[in-house]
Design an enzyme around this catalytic site. Structure first.
Site, short mmCIF file in Angstrom:
data_model
loop_
_atom_site.label_atom_id
_atom_site.label_comp_id
_atom_site.label_asym_id
_atom_site.label_seq_id
_atom_site.Cartn_x
_atom_site.Cartn_y
_atom_site.Cartn_z
N GLU A 138 2.52 7.78 7.21
CA GLU A 138 2.39 9.09 6.57
C GLU A 138 1.05 9.09 5.85
O GLU A 138 0.94 8.59 4.72
CB GLU A 138 3.55 9.31 5.58
CG GLU A 138 4.93 9.29 6.22
CD GLU A 138 5.19 10.50 7.10
OE1 GLU A 138 4.58 11.56 6.87
OE2 GLU A 138 6.00 10.39 8.04
N CYS A 154 -1.38 14.99 -0.48
CA CYS A 154 -1.73 14.87 0.94
C CYS A 154 -1.68 16.20 1.66
O CYS A 154 -2.44 16.44 2.58
CB CYS A 154 -0.80 13.87 1.61
SG CYS A 154 0.93 14.31 1.40
P1 NAD Z 1 -3.42 3.55 -0.49
O1 NAD Z 1 -3.46 3.43 0.98
O2 NAD Z 1 -4.51 2.96 -1.28
O3 NAD Z 1 -2.05 2.91 -1.06
C1 NAD Z 1 -0.78 3.24 -0.57
C2 NAD Z 1 0.18 2.08 -0.81
O4 NAD Z 1 -0.28 0.96 -0.08
C3 NAD Z 1 0.30 1.61 -2.25
O5 NAD Z 1 1.64 1.30 -2.52
C4 NAD Z 1 -0.57 0.38 -2.31
O6 NAD Z 1 -0.17 -0.56 -3.26
C5 NAD Z 1 -0.36 -0.18 -0.92
N1 NAD Z 1 -1.48 -1.01 -0.46
C6 NAD Z 1 -2.78 -0.91 -0.80
N2 NAD Z 1 -3.50 -1.85 -0.13
C7 NAD Z 1 -2.63 -2.53 0.63
C8 NAD Z 1 -2.77 -3.62 1.54
N3 NAD Z 1 -3.95 -4.18 1.78
N4 NAD Z 1 -1.67 -4.07 2.16
C9 NAD Z 1 -0.47 -3.50 1.95
N5 NAD Z 1 -0.26 -2.48 1.08
C10 NAD Z 1 -1.34 -2.00 0.44
O7 NAD Z 1 -3.28 5.11 -0.77
P2 NAD Z 1 -3.03 5.89 -2.12
O8 NAD Z 1 -4.25 5.83 -2.97
O9 NAD Z 1 -1.75 5.46 -2.73
O10 NAD Z 1 -2.81 7.37 -1.57
C11 NAD Z 1 -3.84 8.21 -1.20
C12 NAD Z 1 -3.79 8.50 0.28
O11 NAD Z 1 -2.47 8.65 0.73
C13 NAD Z 1 -4.47 9.81 0.60
O12 NAD Z 1 -5.20 9.67 1.79
C14 NAD Z 1 -3.32 10.76 0.80
O13 NAD Z 1 -3.61 11.87 1.60
C15 NAD Z 1 -2.29 9.87 1.41
N6 NAD Z 1 -0.94 10.38 1.16
C16 NAD Z 1 -0.19 10.76 2.21
C17 NAD Z 1 1.08 11.30 1.99
C18 NAD Z 1 1.96 11.77 3.13
O14 NAD Z 1 3.13 12.01 2.88
N7 NAD Z 1 1.47 11.89 4.34
C19 NAD Z 1 1.56 11.39 0.69
C20 NAD Z 1 0.76 10.96 -0.35
C21 NAD Z 1 -0.49 10.46 -0.12
#
Ligand code: NAD
Length: 498
Positions: free
Chosen positions: A223, A261
């Site tokens: 997602e 998002c």
């Molecule tokens: P992110 O990818 O930095 O983090 C998401 C999750 O992944 C967090 O729980 C984080 O701790 C974990 N994570 C980070 N690095 C990791 C790694 N190397 N290995 C495993 N897990 C890891 O994203 P974010 O800053 O939390 O969110 C922002 C992004 O998410 C934006 O692009 C936004 O559009 C998207 N988003 C999508 C949805 C959706 O439903 N499609 C909802 C919210 C946010």
């Protein structure tokens, strides 16, 4: 020093991960989670958590992102309560075995589709809807009868700690574990073998998740985000125009200050309408957030300094700065960014190439509104596409000529609340879908079950092979009953094969 302690704590969590996972697997094998009554009790547990801990949830969301409690209820608590009720109402039907029709050639055979849980699943969530993005998938995973590890985001620590410390009081702890931590913990979790991973976050980490999952052939749902466009057509009625603009502003600033998002990333509009649009938007922003929006508690704050600086750097580009027609003030101490409108920033500037994820709204002008189709198609596929128009021809073209996770006409964000619509992306915005029954299906395997007896057998299905048997197969698959009868009676000769 503090960071070292944090890392040590994270490692401690991960050290007993394998034991925890083995316990969760063992519990799954006991069959308990497959019982309908158990699934219902867990869903009710989520409901009680949301109701009893409402005040703490409000406080945590205020603390981490400055979210107003009305927004918190509208976008998280309320939607989740609705989702649990929907799952409870339909669970029996979702779990039921579906009869499958078979061709008569298979007679006497019966067949059915049996939904079964996948086993132990991992949910990694994001911080902008810390409860929504953690519990919405959890509802689906529990309804489908799985055991679950949930890792909320470290960027909303108060919310994550509430999930880790309070949620277990409402759920069967043998089946659900909440693990807190950041990237390091996430990476450790990804080393393990899961039966499904639902990841919500950035495309960058999505790629890490998919690579790790490939090692174990674990199915994933990604997602992700991206830039969600809004196309604004002209309206002859001032009522329609004003409501369209209100919904655009709400779809931008009203959900976590644009850190969403499915929030509107930018607006496409005909050039001739641009200046009146900007004037009307300015007026409406003032109505919503007052003359001094910094004083307003109706707009969320930026999640942290890093994201604040990221957004600031988008505005630092001189050409982008020159395109600001409203707002643009920032306050690093309170992590506040004023609702900001930009008119025609350069298309190759970062604000137009990267996901904005904040309260900056670029307006891009086009010659004709129909050009928006080409504009949208020249970008990666969006998670959501919003089109404000009453032009039915344009609506039809949008549906058939563009691709996005969802299309919403004349509103924004509301599609997220629909249990009957799949929520998910396509292309760069991710893949897989959930919400409502789609969540149940995402965390289930549809097992094909076919039953035969020994009453009848067709002799021609067994070797030795000859042309006569080939002809019979062909007639069976083509439902050519006359040919079958003629062949069996010896009145038709089989075709000759080389
Ligand atoms: P992110 O990818 O930095 O983090 C998401 C999750 O992944 C967090 O729980 C984080 O701790 C974990 N994570 C980070 N690095 C990791 C790694 N190397 N290995 C495993 N897990 C890891 O994203 P974010 O800053 O939390 O969110 C922002 C992004 O998410 C934006 O692009 C936004 O559009 C998207 N988003 C999508 C949805 C959706 O439903 N499609 C909802 C919210 C946010």
């Amino acid at each position: 020093m503090e960071m070292e302690m944090e890392m040590e704590m994270e490692m401690e969590i991960v050290r007993d991960l394998e034991t925890k996972m083995e316990e969760l697997r063992e519990y799954y094998r006991s069959g308990k989670t497959k019982e309908a009554s158990w699934r219902k009790s867990q869903l009710k547990g989520v409901l009680t958590f949301l109701k009893e801990r409402e005040e703490e949830i409000f406080k945590a969301l205020k603390q981490d992102i400055g979210k107003h409690h009305v927004e918190a209820y509208r976008d998280e608590i309320g939607i989740l309560i609705k989702s649990v009720h929907f799952a409870l109402k339909h669970l029996k039907k979702w779990m039921s075995i579906r009869k499958a029709e078979l061709p008569w050639v298979a007679y006497p055979t019966t067949a059915e589709v049996v939904p079964e849980p996948l086993g132990l699943v991992l949910i990694i969530s994001s911080w902008n809807l810390p409860f929504g993005l953690s519990l919405e998938p959890l509802i689906g995973a529990l309804a489908a009868g799985n055991t679950v590890v949930l890792k909320p985001s470290e960027l909303s620590p108060t919310c994550s700690s509430l999930l880790a410390n309070a949620l277990p009081n409402y759920l069967d702890n043998n089946a659900v574990k909440v693990i807190q931590g950041g990237a390091a913990v996430g990476e450790q979790l990804l080393e393990q073998k899961w039966d499904k991973i639902l990841f919500t976050g950035s495309a960058r980490v999505g790629r890490i998740v998919m690579t790790a999952a490939a090692k174990h052939l674990t199915p994933v749902n990604l997602e992700l985000g991206g830039k969600c466009p809004a196309i604004l057509d002209s309206f002859s009625s001032s009522w329609d125009r004003e409501h369209a603009m209100k919904r655009i502003l709400s779809g931008k600033y009203g959900t976590c200050a644009g850190q969403a998002c499915i929030g509107i990333d930018y607006v496409l509009v005909e050039k001739k309408l641009a200046s009146s649009l900007v004037e009307s938007l300015k007026m409406l922003v003032k109505k919503m957030y007052g003359e001094n929006p910094k004083e307003s508690n109706s707009i969320a704050r930026i999640i942290n300094k890093q994201h604040f600086l990221r957004l600031k750097s988008l505005l630092d580009d001189p050409e982008v700065k020159a395109s600001v027609v409203y707002g643009g003030s920032l306050d690093e101490d309170s992590l506040f960014i004023e609702p900001t409108i930009l008119l025609d920033p350069p298309l190759d500037a970062a604000i137009m190439t990267d996901e904005v994820f904040g309260p900056l709204l670029p307006i891009i002008t086009l010659k004709k509104i129909e050009d928006s189709i080409e504009f949208v198609n020249s970008k990666p596929k969006a998670l959501a596409l919003y089109v404000f128009t009453k032009n039915e021809k344009l609506k039809k073209r949008i549906i058939s000529e563009t691709s996005s996770g969802s299309v919403t006409f004349n509103d924004a964000i509301v599609q997220y609340a629909a249990d009957t619509l799949p929520f998910g992306g396509v292309g760069e915005s991710g893949f897989g879908k959930y919400h409502g029954k789609f969540s149940f299906d995402m965390f289930s395997h549809e097992k094909a079950v076919l039953r035969r007896n020994f009453l009848i057998d067709f002799w021609f299905r067994f070797p030795p092979w000859n042309d006569y048997k080939l002809q019979l197969f062909e007639s069976f698959y083509l439902f050519d009953y006359l040919a079958i009868v003629l062949l069996v009676l010896g009145l038709k000769k089989p075709r000759r094969c080389p």
